[in-house]
Design a protein around this motif. Structure first.
Motif, PDB file in Angstrom:
ATOM      1  N   ARG A 112      18.703  39.105  40.042  1.00  0.00           N
ATOM      2  CA  ARG A 112      17.607  39.114  39.349  1.00  0.00           C
ATOM      3  C   ARG A 112      17.684  39.303  37.722  1.00  0.00           C
ATOM      4  N   THR A 113      18.930  39.631  37.246  1.00  0.00           N
ATOM      5  CA  THR A 113      18.954  39.709  35.714  1.00  0.00           C
ATOM      6  C   THR A 113      19.313  38.473  35.193  1.00  0.00           C
ATOM      7  N   THR A 114      18.493  37.421  34.413  1.00  0.00           N
ATOM      8  CA  THR A 114      18.850  36.434  34.137  1.00  0.00           C
ATOM      9  C   THR A 114      18.794  36.362  32.744  1.00  0.00           C
ATOM     10  N   ASP A 115      18.405  37.282  32.050  1.00  0.00           N
ATOM     11  CA  ASP A 115      18.051  37.461  30.439  1.00  0.00           C
ATOM     12  C   ASP A 115      19.459  38.109  29.699  1.00  0.00           C
ATOM     13  N   ALA A 116      20.342  38.306  30.357  1.00  0.00           N
ATOM     14  CA  ALA A 116      21.445  39.226  29.841  1.00  0.00           C
ATOM     15  C   ALA A 116      22.841  38.872  30.543  1.00  0.00           C
ATOM     16  N   PRO A 117      24.098  38.744  29.806  1.00  0.00           N
ATOM     17  CA  PRO A 117      25.147  38.541  30.589  1.00  0.00           C
ATOM     18  C   PRO A 117      25.654  39.977  31.534  1.00  0.00           C
ATOM     19  N   VAL A 118      25.713  39.912  32.802  1.00  0.00           N
ATOM     20  CA  VAL A 118      25.944  41.277  33.674  1.00  0.00           C
ATOM     21  C   VAL A 118      27.273  40.990  34.607  1.00  0.00           C
ATOM     22  N   ALA A 119      28.204  41.603  34.653  1.00  0.00           N
ATOM     23  CA  ALA A 119      29.167  41.689  35.561  1.00  0.00           C
ATOM     24  C   ALA A 119      29.541  43.016  36.451  1.00  0.00           C
ATOM     25  N   VAL A 120      30.197  43.094  37.410  1.00  0.00           N
ATOM     26  CA  VAL A 120      30.306  44.388  38.362  1.00  0.00           C
ATOM     27  C   VAL A 120      31.771  44.136  38.409  1.00  0.00           C
ATOM     28  N   PHE A 121      32.240  45.569  38.054  1.00  0.00           N
ATOM     29  CA  PHE A 121      33.837  45.760  38.067  1.00  0.00           C
ATOM     30  C   PHE A 121      33.947  46.974  39.006  1.00  0.00           C
ATOM     31  N   SER A 122      35.184  47.114  39.832  1.00  0.00           N
ATOM     32  CA  SER A 122      35.456  48.146  40.448  1.00  0.00           C
ATOM     33  C   SER A 122      35.827  49.265  39.611  1.00  0.00           C
ATOM     34  N   ALA A 123      36.116  50.493  40.104  1.00  0.00           N
ATOM     35  CA  ALA A 123      36.611  51.861  39.290  1.00  0.00           C
ATOM     36  C   ALA A 123      37.871  51.486  38.751  1.00  0.00           C
ATOM     37  N   ASP A 124      38.747  50.724  39.515  1.00  0.00           N
ATOM     38  CA  ASP A 124      40.201  50.348  38.873  1.00  0.00           C
ATOM     39  C   ASP A 124      39.967  48.927  37.988  1.00  0.00           C
ATOM     40  N   TRP A 125      38.805  48.585  37.388  1.00  0.00           N
ATOM     41  CA  TRP A 125      38.537  47.477  36.819  1.00  0.00           C
ATOM     42  C   TRP A 125      39.079  45.856  37.383  1.00  0.00           C
ATOM     43  N   TRP A 126      38.653  45.853  38.634  1.00  0.00           N
ATOM     44  CA  TRP A 126      38.785  44.684  39.119  1.00  0.00           C
ATOM     45  C   TRP A 126      37.485  43.820  38.896  1.00  0.00           C
ATOM     46  N   LEU A 127      37.346  42.722  38.488  1.00  0.00           N
ATOM     47  CA  LEU A 127      35.968  42.152  38.380  1.00  0.00           C
ATOM     48  C   LEU A 127      35.525  41.276  39.667  1.00  0.00           C
ATOM     49  N   LEU A 128      34.540  42.040  40.116  1.00  0.00           N
ATOM     50  CA  LEU A 128      34.001  41.758  41.609  1.00  0.00           C
ATOM     51  C   LEU A 128      32.790  40.618  41.434  1.00  0.00           C
ATOM     52  N   SER A 129      31.960  40.480  40.447  1.00  0.00           N
ATOM     53  CA  SER A 129      31.006  39.431  40.598  1.00  0.00           C
ATOM     54  C   SER A 129      30.277  39.534  39.041  1.00  0.00           C
ATOM     55  N   TRP A 130      29.703  38.558  38.867  1.00  0.00           N
ATOM     56  CA  TRP A 130      29.212  38.282  37.737  1.00  0.00           C
ATOM     57  C   TRP A 130      27.808  37.132  37.768  1.00  0.00           C
ATOM     58  N   ASN A 131      27.090  37.186  36.749  1.00  0.00           N
ATOM     59  CA  ASN A 131      26.066  35.900  36.664  1.00  0.00           C
ATOM     60  C   ASN A 131      26.322  34.954  35.935  1.00  0.00           C
ATOM     61  N   ASN A 132      25.579  33.923  35.916  1.00  0.00           N
ATOM     62  CA  ASN A 132      25.975  32.757  35.131  1.00  0.00           C
ATOM     63  C   ASN A 132      25.921  32.942  33.680  1.00  0.00           C
ATOM     64  N   HIS A 133      25.021  33.662  33.207  1.00  0.00           N
ATOM     65  CA  HIS A 133      24.937  34.073  31.724  1.00  0.00           C
ATOM     66  C   HIS A 133      26.353  34.682  31.174  1.00  0.00           C
ATOM     67  N   TRP A 134      27.061  35.678  32.062  1.00  0.00           N
ATOM     68  CA  TRP A 134      27.951  36.126  31.861  1.00  0.00           C
ATOM     69  C   TRP A 134      29.259  34.945  31.711  1.00  0.00           C
ATOM     70  N   ALA A 135      29.238  33.983  32.399  1.00  0.00           N
ATOM     71  CA  ALA A 135      30.282  33.021  32.559  1.00  0.00           C
ATOM     72  C   ALA A 135      29.997  32.003  31.182  1.00  0.00           C
ATOM     73  N   ALA A 136      28.661  31.710  30.984  1.00  0.00           N
ATOM     74  CA  ALA A 136      28.451  31.269  29.583  1.00  0.00           C
ATOM     75  C   ALA A 136      28.853  31.865  28.374  1.00  0.00           C
ATOM     76  N   LEU A 137      28.660  33.279  28.251  1.00  0.00           N
ATOM     77  CA  LEU A 137      29.176  33.880  27.339  1.00  0.00           C
ATOM     78  C   LEU A 137      30.648  33.974  27.119  1.00  0.00           C
ATOM     79  N   LEU A 138      31.376  34.369  27.942  1.00  0.00           N
ATOM     80  CA  LEU A 138      32.800  34.874  27.990  1.00  0.00           C
ATOM     81  C   LEU A 138      33.779  33.701  28.654  1.00  0.00           C
ATOM     82  N   GLY A 139      33.166  32.881  29.323  1.00  0.00           N
ATOM     83  CA  GLY A 139      33.968  31.839  30.098  1.00  0.00           C
ATOM     84  C   GLY A 139      33.982  32.269  31.777  1.00  0.00           C
ATOM     85  N   ASP A 140      33.939  31.092  32.358  1.00  0.00           N
ATOM     86  CA  ASP A 140      33.876  31.416  33.752  1.00  0.00           C
ATOM     87  C   ASP A 140      34.989  32.324  34.475  1.00  0.00           C
TER      88      ASP A 140
END
Length: 279
Positions: A112-140
């Motif tokens: 539901r978050t389309t206005d801001a780059p958002v990503a989800v990481f695990s407690a040991d900092w593995w990237l688990l998921s992200w939205n398109n805005h995150w990929a647009a900002l930081l690279g896919d």
């Protein structure tokens, strides 16, 4: 071919066939199947395609706990499914392991978050998921494979990032990451994969080793970051780290003050779309 090897291979094929590419950050392109391709799973787990094929065909004896954990993480298996996966490989299920399962509420927040780059990481900092805005900002991040999807590993061994840091900011960021990882190690003392990650970081990076020995355990805190984007220029954004109660995930979100030039550039990224990840 033993029964265990056949069962492990069958489970691997089944879960690969039933894992949505979108669920692991792979978007676009025509597909004849709904699940992951072998080469996609291999890349996500940091394995060779040939090795994945041999596992599925039951031709590999005794995959290691690290291999099974990497596959379980790439397939986004629940704790129960991961335990079955380990048992099929003839291994004891990990006890007290960090969960890489994203709570349903966090998944909905991400969708539901389309206005801001958002990503989800695990407690040991593995990237688990992200939205398109995150990929647009930081690279896919779909272009990242194996341990390059671990933020701490990437920062200490390569740091392919658009985030601009002074020496002081880099020191502070690394201290914060290591301090947060110490919290994960304290809360999950029997997580063998976490211990393997730490051991490999110590052997690969003298900087990490020194910080790990000196770090005071502390939660990762929010701060401001400058991102040098190749198409819209520099953006200075608030980077907030939110911990989902009752889970092992961190939600990371970038925002800008309403009406600011940075907010305008951030909005423009939605129009420009997903950027390729460059090193």
């Amino acid at each position: 071919m033993t029964e265990n090897r056949r069962e492990f291979g069958a489970l691997l094929r089944t879960w690969r066939d039933h894992t949505s590419p979108a669920a692991v950050g792979l978007f676009g392109g025509s597909r004849r199947t709904t699940g992951l391709r072998r080469e996609e799973l291999a890349a996500l787990a940091g394995l060779s395609v040939d090795y994945v094929i041999r596992l599925e065909q039951g031709r590999t004896v005794h995959p290691s706990a690290q291999v099974v954990a990497a596959l379980a993480r790439a397939l986004r298996l629940s704790d129960d499914d991961a335990a079955v996966f380990h048992q099929a490989a003839g291994l004891a299920a990990p006890v007290g392991a960090i969960s890489h399962l994203i709570p349903a509420g966090v998944e909905r927040l991400l969708l539901r978050t389309t206005d801001a780059p958002v990503a989800v990481f695990s407690a040991d900092w593995w990237l688990l998921s992200w939205n398109n805005h995150w990929a647009a900002l930081l690279g896919d991040p779909a272009a990242l494979t194996g341990r390059d999807r671990n933020l701490i590993w990437r920062d200490f061994t390569g740091d392919f990032s658009r985030v601009v840091k002074t020496d002081a900011e880099r020191d502070s960021f690394r201290d914060t990451l290591v301090a947060d990882l110490r919290i994960a190690a304290i809360e999950h003392p029997t997580d063998t994969n976490l211990h393997a990650l730490v051991a490999d970081l110590i052997s690969h990076s003298a900087d990490f080793s020194a910080r790990w020995s000196a770090a005071r355990p502390a939660r990762h805190e929010s701060n401001r970051k400058t991102i040098d984007h190749p198409r819209v220029g520099a953006l200075t954004l608030d980077c907030d780290v939110l911990n989902a109660p009752g889970s092992d995930v961190h939600v990371v979100m970038y925002t800008a003050a309403p009406g600011s030039d940075d907010a305008s550039r951030l909005d423009l990224l939605k129009v420009l779309g997903v950027e390729a990840f460059t090193t």
